[in-house]
Write a protein that holds these residues in place. Structure first.
Motif, PDB file in Angstrom:
ATOM      1  N   GLN A 384       0.839  -1.201   0.000  1.00 21.95           N
ATOM      2  CA  GLN A 384       0.000   0.000   0.000  1.00 21.95           C
ATOM      3  C   GLN A 384       0.872   1.248   0.000  1.00 21.95           C
ATOM      4  O   GLN A 384       1.875   1.312   0.713  1.00 21.95           O
ATOM      5  N   ALA A 385       0.486   2.230  -0.792  1.00 22.13           N
ATOM      6  CA  ALA A 385       1.194   3.515  -0.790  1.00 22.13           C
ATOM      7  C   ALA A 385       1.117   4.160   0.591  1.00 22.13           C
ATOM      8  O   ALA A 385       0.186   3.913   1.364  1.00 22.13           O
ATOM      9  N   ILE A 386       2.111   4.962   0.884  1.00 21.58           N
ATOM     10  CA  ILE A 386       2.182   5.667   2.167  1.00 21.58           C
ATOM     11  C   ILE A 386       2.231   7.168   1.889  1.00 21.58           C
ATOM     12  O   ILE A 386       2.941   7.626   0.988  1.00 21.58           O
ATOM     13  N   ARG A 387       1.497   7.928   2.672  1.00 24.98           N
ATOM     14  CA  ARG A 387       1.550   9.390   2.574  1.00 24.98           C
ATOM     15  C   ARG A 387       2.535   9.927   3.608  1.00 24.98           C
ATOM     16  O   ARG A 387       2.396   9.660   4.797  1.00 24.98           O
ATOM     17  N   THR A 388       3.521  10.657   3.157  1.00 24.90           N
ATOM     18  CA  THR A 388       4.464  11.299   4.061  1.00 24.90           C
ATOM     19  C   THR A 388       5.242  12.365   3.302  1.00 24.90           C
ATOM     20  O   THR A 388       5.479  12.241   2.101  1.00 24.90           O
ATOM     21  N   ASP A 389       5.616  13.426   3.985  1.00 23.96           N
ATOM     22  CA  ASP A 389       6.457  14.452   3.382  1.00 23.96           C
ATOM     23  C   ASP A 389       7.911  14.002   3.421  1.00 23.96           C
ATOM     24  O   ASP A 389       8.374  13.453   4.432  1.00 23.96           O
ATOM     25  N   LEU A 390       8.618  14.245   2.340  1.00 22.10           N
ATOM     26  CA  LEU A 390      10.001  13.809   2.207  1.00 22.10           C
ATOM     27  C   LEU A 390      10.961  14.987   2.225  1.00 22.10           C
ATOM     28  O   LEU A 390      10.639  16.072   1.754  1.00 22.10           O
ATOM     29  N   ASP A 391      12.162  14.725   2.743  1.00 15.80           N
ATOM     30  CA  ASP A 391      13.259  15.672   2.602  1.00 15.80           C
ATOM     31  C   ASP A 391      14.130  15.333   1.400  1.00 15.80           C
ATOM     32  O   ASP A 391      14.673  16.222   0.738  1.00 15.80           O
ATOM     33  N   LEU A 392      14.258  14.023   1.115  1.00 14.72           N
ATOM     34  CA  LEU A 392      15.212  13.568   0.117  1.00 14.72           C
ATOM     35  C   LEU A 392      14.700  12.281  -0.519  1.00 14.72           C
ATOM     36  O   LEU A 392      14.174  11.405   0.163  1.00 14.72           O
ATOM     37  N   ALA A 393      14.843  12.171  -1.839  1.00 12.63           N
ATOM     38  CA  ALA A 393      14.485  10.943  -2.553  1.00 12.63           C
ATOM     39  C   ALA A 393      15.688  10.464  -3.346  1.00 12.63           C
ATOM     40  O   ALA A 393      16.362  11.262  -4.011  1.00 12.63           O
ATOM     41  N   LEU A 394      15.959   9.172  -3.260  1.00  9.64           N
ATOM     42  CA  LEU A 394      17.074   8.549  -3.967  1.00  9.64           C
ATOM     43  C   LEU A 394      16.562   7.525  -4.966  1.00  9.64           C
ATOM     44  O   LEU A 394      15.615   6.798  -4.687  1.00  9.64           O
ATOM     45  N   SER A 395      17.196   7.469  -6.125  1.00  6.47           N
ATOM     46  CA  SER A 395      16.910   6.432  -7.119  1.00  6.47           C
ATOM     47  C   SER A 395      18.173   5.624  -7.322  1.00  6.47           C
ATOM     48  O   SER A 395      19.217   6.166  -7.707  1.00  6.47           O
ATOM     49  N   LEU A 407      20.930   8.606  -7.912  1.00  7.13           N
ATOM     50  CA  LEU A 407      20.539  10.014  -8.040  1.00  7.13           C
ATOM     51  C   LEU A 407      19.821  10.460  -6.776  1.00  7.13           C
ATOM     52  O   LEU A 407      19.076   9.681  -6.171  1.00  7.13           O
ATOM     53  N   ALA A 408      20.027  11.703  -6.392  1.00  3.87           N
ATOM     54  CA  ALA A 408      19.350  12.275  -5.226  1.00  3.87           C
ATOM     55  C   ALA A 408      18.555  13.504  -5.646  1.00  3.87           C
ATOM     56  O   ALA A 408      19.038  14.337  -6.429  1.00  3.87           O
ATOM     57  N   PHE A 409      17.335  13.622  -5.120  1.00  2.00           N
ATOM     58  CA  PHE A 409      16.427  14.717  -5.471  1.00  2.00           C
ATOM     59  C   PHE A 409      15.908  15.400  -4.208  1.00  2.00           C
ATOM     60  O   PHE A 409      15.630  14.735  -3.208  1.00  2.00           O
ATOM     61  N   ARG A 410      15.739  16.693  -4.284  1.00  2.00           N
ATOM     62  CA  ARG A 410      15.095  17.481  -3.228  1.00  2.00           C
ATOM     63  C   ARG A 410      14.082  18.421  -3.851  1.00  2.00           C
ATOM     64  O   ARG A 410      14.170  18.754  -5.044  1.00  2.00           O
ATOM     65  N   LYS A 411      13.138  18.883  -3.039  1.00  4.01           N
ATOM     66  CA  LYS A 411      12.307  20.002  -3.445  1.00  4.01           C
ATOM     67  C   LYS A 411      13.201  21.228  -3.573  1.00  4.01           C
ATOM     68  O   LYS A 411      14.207  21.361  -2.865  1.00  4.01           O
ATOM     69  N   VAL A 412      12.841  22.123  -4.449  1.00  4.15           N
ATOM     70  CA  VAL A 412      13.662  23.308  -4.672  1.00  4.15           C
ATOM     71  C   VAL A 412      13.499  24.294  -3.524  1.00  4.15           C
ATOM     72  O   VAL A 412      12.398  24.625  -3.113  1.00  4.15           O
ATOM     73  N   LYS A 413      14.653  24.735  -2.996  1.00  8.27           N
ATOM     74  CA  LYS A 413      14.684  25.789  -2.010  1.00  8.27           C
ATOM     75  C   LYS A 413      15.373  26.998  -2.609  1.00  8.27           C
ATOM     76  O   LYS A 413      16.440  26.879  -3.203  1.00  8.27           O
ATOM     77  N   VAL A 414      14.756  28.138  -2.504  1.00  2.00           N
ATOM     78  CA  VAL A 414      15.312  29.359  -3.099  1.00  2.00           C
ATOM     79  C   VAL A 414      16.599  29.751  -2.387  1.00  2.00           C
ATOM     80  O   VAL A 414      16.683  29.702  -1.172  1.00  2.00           O
TER      81      VAL A 414
END
Length: 414
Positions: A384-395, A407-414
């Motif tokens: 089952q999918a899980i709902r949670t806010d992430l700081d970092l995602a890795l592939s 690869l590492a991804f983040r939300k964009v911070k100005v």
């Protein structure tokens, strides 16, 4: 004087996959646990131990190219061009930069193996004069990159990554470096594969890599004790990567920042991973270091997670080496449980899944995980999918030849 590296963001996504031929359909199926695995329809499997695969359904290349281009291109290149068309249309980057500042880095693990099979059959049955004059350009693994560059007049570098199952990830990572260091301002990147063919399936069967289950619900089983091999998939995914300041200036939609990339080689064996996992762990560690990872951050890992007995245990150990005790706090799932293993396209569609997870706060599950392997003891977001806010995602991607990439991804911070 040390040069400040430019930031790289993603401004467009596209996909052709076993679970949908556009981003919204694909993503909704992934988070709903819908898989694309079923009986092989592309050829007669009577004499084959493996009878199922994750095929692309309802793909019409005419939506993306004219008949002439269709007749002189392999299916993998058609998938790649279609995914790129979607990503470029969403991004809107073409026309905002000089052509020489836009590049294409697009991978394929195998290239036109379906064309190779068909043309070789012609050679044997009807002689050399019946082989297509387009055989070579249809076969070679750089042609998805070439066709994409031709379509969009990208006059920067057009380079394929050919690193087996890490091809899509390496293509994106090397594209990121090209933008960071000023060789390009935007890159169309990703991976494509169409290896569900008589020759391809036979080869994977005979090396005992494929699942031979005939039950689509019990064939692709990452991290499950019952797993017995991977299910081959096909398709493509594309990302438009862009220098951050340029994307902001033109008001582009930004999915996230590619903030880390690690690439290593096991230097050990053509198919088996290095037993101690050190080189696989180092690829993750390099990506984490570039991303500025801090213990305590909420991390999601889209695992390589093929469902082979050796890979899943090894990858679990690799993640533990890289993250230490924090590995037990991370979320980790294998979307291959739904898409099958898309080989050279796998890293690209899994990067797409990471970006969508960051944006929407939903983590796609590992489906069919009913009997967990005791040696695979991390949180694999089972069923089952899980709902949670992430700081970092890795592939994470691992390829024959010992290729490791992350690869590492983040939300964009100005």
């Amino acid at each position: 004087m040390e040069q400040t590296m430019r930031r790289v963001v993603v401004t467009g996504l596209g996909v052709i996959s076993p679970v949908g031929n556009d981003v919204d359909t694909c993503w909704n199926n992934l988070i709903s646990g819908v898989h694309g695995i079923g009986p092989i329809t592309l050829f007669d499997t009577t004499d084959y131990k493996t009878k199922i695969a994750a095929e692309v359904k309802d793909f019409d290349p005419r939506a993306y190219m004219d008949k002439t281009d269709m007749l002189r291109s392999d299916r993998f290149a058609q998938y790649g061009l279609a995914a790129a068309c979607q990503a470029v249309e969403e991004s809107g980057v073409i026309g905002t930069l000089p052509p020489e500042r836009v590049a294409v880095y697009f991978g394929s693990g195998i290239g036109g193996i379906r064309t190779f099979t068909e043309e070789h059959n012609k050679l044997l049955a009807r002689g050399p004069k019946r082989v297509s004059p387009y055989f070579i350009p249809m076969l070679i693994a750089n042609m998805a990159a070439g066709m994409i560059a031709i379509r969009f007049n990208c006059q920067g570098a057009a380079i394929p990554a050919v690193t087996a199952c890490a091809s899509g990830t390496n293509a994106i990572g090397e594209a990121v470096r090209a933008i960071r260091h000023g060789y390009a301002d935007a890159v169309i990147s990703g991976g494509a594969e169409a290896a569900i063919s008589q020759c391809g399936i036979a080869g994977f069967i005979n090396m005992q890599a494929l699942s031979v289950s005939e039950d689509p619900e019990a064939a692709c089983l990452p991290f499950d004790r019952r797993r017995g091999g991977f299910v081959i998939g096909e398709g493509a995914a594309a990302l438009v990567l862009e220098e951050y300041e340029h994307a902001v200036k033109r008001g582009a939609k930004i999915y996230g920042e590619v903030c880390g990339y690690g690439a290593t080689c096991d230097a050990f064996h053509i198919t088996a991973p290095r037993p101690d996992g050190t080189t696989g762990a180092r690829a993750i560690t390099l990506a984490l270091e570039e991303a500025g990872y801090r213990p305590g951050e909420t991390v999601y890992i889209n695992a390589h997670g093929t469902g082979t007995p050796m890979n899943d245990v090894m990858e679990t150990g690799v993640v533990k080496q890289a993250l230490g005790e924090e590995a037990y706090k991370a979320y980790m799932s294998s979307t291959k449980s739904m898409t099958g293993h898309m080989l050279g396209a796998a890293g690209a569609i899994e990067a797409l899944a990471c970006l969508k997870a960051l944006n929407e706060g939903i983590l796609p599950p590992t489906i069919h995980l009913l009997d967990p392997d005791p040696e695979c003891d991390l949180n694999y977001v089972a069923n089952q999918a899980i709902r949670t806010d992430l700081d970092l995602a890795l592939s994470n991607s691992l390829g024959f030849g010992g290729h490791n990439a992350c690869l590492a991804f983040r939300k964009v911070k100005v």
